[in-house]
Write a protein that holds these residues in place. Structure first.
Motif, PDB file in Angstrom:
ATOM      1  N   SER A 115       7.851  21.268 -24.323  1.00 33.61           N
ATOM      2  CA  SER A 115       9.063  20.363 -24.296  1.00 33.61           C
ATOM      3  C   SER A 115       9.247  19.904 -26.275  1.00 33.61           C
ATOM      4  O   SER A 115       8.145  19.496 -26.654  1.00 33.61           O
ATOM      5  CB  SER A 115       8.994  19.240 -23.472  1.00 33.61           C
ATOM      6  N   VAL A 116      10.210  19.315 -25.986  1.00 30.74           N
ATOM      7  CA  VAL A 116      10.625  19.014 -27.545  1.00 30.74           C
ATOM      8  C   VAL A 116       9.762  17.114 -27.332  1.00 30.74           C
ATOM      9  O   VAL A 116       8.852  17.512 -28.599  1.00 30.74           O
ATOM     10  CB  VAL A 116      11.851  18.024 -27.630  1.00 30.74           C
ATOM     11  N   GLY A 117       9.590  16.486 -26.473  1.00 25.19           N
ATOM     12  CA  GLY A 117       8.855  15.636 -26.219  1.00 25.19           C
ATOM     13  C   GLY A 117       7.417  15.957 -26.696  1.00 25.19           C
ATOM     14  O   GLY A 117       6.841  15.198 -27.538  1.00 25.19           O
ATOM     15  N   THR A 118       6.414  16.924 -25.933  1.00 22.52           N
ATOM     16  CA  THR A 118       5.333  17.491 -26.521  1.00 22.52           C
ATOM     17  C   THR A 118       5.304  17.743 -28.030  1.00 22.52           C
ATOM     18  O   THR A 118       4.167  17.204 -28.387  1.00 22.52           O
ATOM     19  CB  THR A 118       5.225  18.579 -25.554  1.00 22.52           C
ATOM     20  N   VAL A 119       6.304  18.155 -27.810  1.00 19.79           N
ATOM     21  CA  VAL A 119       6.019  18.464 -29.571  1.00 19.79           C
ATOM     22  C   VAL A 119       6.217  17.486 -30.696  1.00 19.79           C
ATOM     23  O   VAL A 119       5.201  17.690 -31.464  1.00 19.79           O
ATOM     24  CB  VAL A 119       7.662  19.985 -30.474  1.00 19.79           C
ATOM     25  N   LEU A 120       6.658  16.281 -30.558  1.00 15.52           N
ATOM     26  CA  LEU A 120       6.743  15.171 -31.106  1.00 15.52           C
ATOM     27  C   LEU A 120       5.404  14.871 -31.394  1.00 15.52           C
ATOM     28  O   LEU A 120       5.196  14.032 -32.219  1.00 15.52           O
ATOM     29  CB  LEU A 120       7.706  14.588 -30.752  1.00 15.52           C
ATOM     30  N   GLY A 121       4.738  14.638 -29.526  1.00 13.80           N
ATOM     31  CA  GLY A 121       3.881  14.328 -29.798  1.00 13.80           C
ATOM     32  C   GLY A 121       2.805  15.012 -30.369  1.00 13.80           C
ATOM     33  O   GLY A 121       1.631  13.760 -30.473  1.00 13.80           O
ATOM     34  N   ASN A 122       2.782  15.827 -30.967  1.00 12.85           N
ATOM     35  CA  ASN A 122       1.593  16.391 -31.214  1.00 12.85           C
ATOM     36  C   ASN A 122       1.935  16.937 -32.878  1.00 12.85           C
ATOM     37  O   ASN A 122       1.016  17.126 -33.665  1.00 12.85           O
ATOM     38  CB  ASN A 122       1.508  17.940 -30.557  1.00 12.85           C
ATOM     39  N   ALA A 123       2.627  15.275 -33.231  1.00 13.95           N
ATOM     40  CA  ALA A 123       3.458  16.656 -34.810  1.00 13.95           C
ATOM     41  C   ALA A 123       2.566  15.654 -35.927  1.00 13.95           C
ATOM     42  O   ALA A 123       2.582  16.386 -37.226  1.00 13.95           O
ATOM     43  CB  ALA A 123       5.292  15.661 -34.708  1.00 13.95           C
ATOM     44  N   TRP A 124       1.488  14.792 -35.345  1.00 13.37           N
ATOM     45  CA  TRP A 124       0.344  14.697 -36.615  1.00 13.37           C
ATOM     46  C   TRP A 124      -0.092  16.267 -37.105  1.00 13.37           C
ATOM     47  O   TRP A 124      -1.229  15.844 -37.542  1.00 13.37           O
ATOM     48  CB  TRP A 124      -0.434  13.299 -35.989  1.00 13.37           C
ATOM     49  N   ARG A 125      -0.373  16.748 -35.539  1.00  8.03           N
ATOM     50  CA  ARG A 125      -1.370  17.911 -36.037  1.00  8.03           C
ATOM     51  C   ARG A 125      -0.857  18.673 -37.293  1.00  8.03           C
ATOM     52  O   ARG A 125      -0.101  18.619 -37.807  1.00  8.03           O
ATOM     53  CB  ARG A 125      -1.291  18.672 -34.508  1.00  8.03           C
ATOM     54  N   PRO A 126      -2.456  19.611 -37.905  1.00 10.25           N
ATOM     55  CA  PRO A 126      -1.495  20.717 -39.398  1.00 10.25           C
ATOM     56  C   PRO A 126      -0.453  21.336 -38.457  1.00 10.25           C
ATOM     57  O   PRO A 126      -0.611  22.033 -37.264  1.00 10.25           O
ATOM     58  CB  PRO A 126      -2.890  21.398 -39.532  1.00 10.25           C
ATOM     59  N   GLY A 127       0.474  21.594 -39.302  1.00  8.80           N
ATOM     60  CA  GLY A 127       0.899  22.802 -39.260  1.00  8.80           C
ATOM     61  C   GLY A 127       2.501  22.820 -37.809  1.00  8.80           C
ATOM     62  O   GLY A 127       3.130  23.251 -38.123  1.00  8.80           O
ATOM     63  N   VAL A 128       2.549  21.651 -37.354  1.00 10.41           N
ATOM     64  CA  VAL A 128       3.381  21.520 -36.391  1.00 10.41           C
ATOM     65  C   VAL A 128       4.358  20.949 -36.853  1.00 10.41           C
ATOM     66  O   VAL A 128       5.250  21.505 -36.641  1.00 10.41           O
ATOM     67  CB  VAL A 128       3.096  20.239 -35.194  1.00 10.41           C
ATOM     68  N   LEU A 129       4.836  20.282 -37.206  1.00  6.87           N
ATOM     69  CA  LEU A 129       6.540  20.322 -38.567  1.00  6.87           C
ATOM     70  C   LEU A 129       6.321  21.042 -39.212  1.00  6.87           C
ATOM     71  O   LEU A 129       8.107  21.491 -38.750  1.00  6.87           O
ATOM     72  CB  LEU A 129       6.170  18.503 -38.976  1.00  6.87           C
ATOM     73  N   ARG A 130       6.216  22.008 -40.074  1.00  8.41           N
ATOM     74  CA  ARG A 130       6.440  22.684 -40.600  1.00  8.41           C
ATOM     75  C   ARG A 130       7.159  23.975 -39.206  1.00  8.41           C
ATOM     76  O   ARG A 130       8.134  24.232 -39.486  1.00  8.41           O
ATOM     77  CB  ARG A 130       5.638  23.682 -41.217  1.00  8.41           C
ATOM     78  N   TRP A 131       6.072  24.389 -38.204  1.00  2.00           N
ATOM     79  CA  TRP A 131       6.310  25.142 -37.613  1.00  2.00           C
ATOM     80  C   TRP A 131       7.896  25.275 -36.465  1.00  2.00           C
ATOM     81  O   TRP A 131       8.747  25.424 -36.634  1.00  2.00           O
ATOM     82  CB  TRP A 131       5.027  25.099 -36.299  1.00  2.00           C
ATOM     83  N   ALA A 132       8.291  23.466 -36.494  1.00  2.00           N
ATOM     84  CA  ALA A 132       9.474  22.646 -35.494  1.00  2.00           C
ATOM     85  C   ALA A 132      10.222  23.508 -36.496  1.00  2.00           C
ATOM     86  O   ALA A 132      11.532  23.738 -36.028  1.00  2.00           O
ATOM     87  CB  ALA A 132       8.708  22.005 -35.646  1.00  2.00           C
TER      88      ALA A 132
END
Length: 248
Positions: free
Chosen positions: A105-122
Motif C-alpha cells: 500500500s501507499v501507506g506502507t511505502v511511506l512508512g518505509n520511506a526512510w529506507r535506502p532507495g525507497v523514495l527513488r523507487w517510489a
C-alpha cells in the motif's frame, strides 16, 4: 529508449524493462511472453518483440507470474487488441481481474520511506504508471497440468507468498527457472546483489514466500531469470538456499 534484450539460452531472452523484467520464449516468430512490465513499459515491450523477430500478433500467450502492476502492465492491452490469452495460476486469476489487491500500500511505502532507495523507487513507480490499475478482463487459469503447449514448453510451478497465486515457470530441457518475484537477484530498494527475497513489505505473506524457496530449490536448473535484477547463473538450488539464509 530501446529494450535491453539479452539471449540467455536457446530461444530464451530476458528483457530488462524500466526496473522490471519480462521473458520471451521463441519458436520461429511465435512467442510465449512471461510478464509484461509496468504500464509505462509498453513501447519497450513492443520493441523487445521486434528485436527477436516477432510481433504482438505472434504472441501465443501471456503468462503472468503474479498480478502486480509492474508485471501485469500490458497484459490487458495484448488481450483486448490482439486476442492474446492471459494465463495465471487459478489462485491468481481473481487477483488479475482485481477482485482484490495483494500489493504494497501507499501507506506502507511511506512508512518505509526512510529506507535506502525507497523514495527513488517510489518516484520511478509513479513515472511508470505503477499506481494505475490495468485489470485483465478475462484472465484464464492454465488449461492443463504440467508443461504448457506453448513456445518453450514452460511448466508452471506454484510458489505462493509474494501473492497467493504467484507462479514460477520451469524450462526443464533448457535448465531455466523464471522465478518472478519469488526469488530475485537485485532491486532498487536493496543494498545487496545476488539471490535474495524482495524486502518484506512487498510480500503478501512473507512466511509462505520463504517456504516457497524450498519449491524453487527442488527445480533442476542453472539459469535463473528473476522479475528484478540480472540473470543469475549457477544451480538454482544454491540460489534459493542463499536467499533463505539472507531472509533471516
Amino acid at each position: 529508449m530501446r529494450a535491453d534484450v539479452r539471449q540467455v539460452a536457446d530461444d530464451t531472452y530476458l528483457v530488462h524493462g524500466d526496473n522490471t523484467n519480462w521473458v520471451l520464449l521463441t519458436d520461429g516468430d511465435a512467442v510465449t511472453l512471461v510478464d509484461t512490465g509496468y504500464p509505462g513499459d509498453r513501447q519497450l515491450l513492443l520493441g523487445s518483440l521486434a528485436a527477436v523477430g516477432s510481433s504482438p500478433d505472434a504472441v501465443e500467450a501471456v503468462l503472468i507470474t503474479h498480478a502486480h502492476t509492474d508485471h501485469l502492465g500490458s497484459a490487458e492491452y495484448l488481450r483486448a487488441a490482439h486476442g492474446t490469452p492471459v494465463l495465471l495460476h487459478e489462485a491468481e486469476v481473481p487477483h488479475g481481474r482485481r477482485d482484490f489487491l495483494q500489493q504494497v500500500s501507499v501507506g506502507t511505502v511511506l512508512g518505509n520511506a526512510w529506507r535506502p532507495g525507497v523514495l527513488r523507487w517510489a518516484a520511478h513507480v509513479l513515472r511508470s504508471g505503477g499506481t494505475e490499475q490495468h485489470p485483465v478482463t478475462a484472465p484464464e487459469p492454465f488449461p492443463t497440468d504440467g508443461a504448457l503447449d506453448l513456445p518453450g514448453r514452460p511448466v508452471p510451478v506454484h510458489t505462493p507468498g509474494h501473492t497467493d497465486g504467484h507462479c514460477a515457470y520451469h524450462l526443464p530441457d533448457a535448465g531455466v527457472v523464471i522465478s518472478g518475484d519469488a526469488l530475485v537477484s537485485g532491486h532498487a530498494t536493496s543494498r545487496i546483489a545476488g539471490p535474495q527475497l524482495l524486502p518484506g513489505m512487498f510480500h503478501h505473506d512473507l512466511a509462505r514466500t520463504v517456504a516457497s524457496l524450498d519449491v524453487l530449490a527442488a527445480l533442476d536448473g542453472d539459469v535463473l531469470l528473476p522479475g528484478h535484477g540480472p540473470v543469475h547463473r549457477g544451480p538454482v538450488k544454491e540460489a534459493a538456499r542463499q536467499a533463505q539464509e539472507r531472509a533471516f
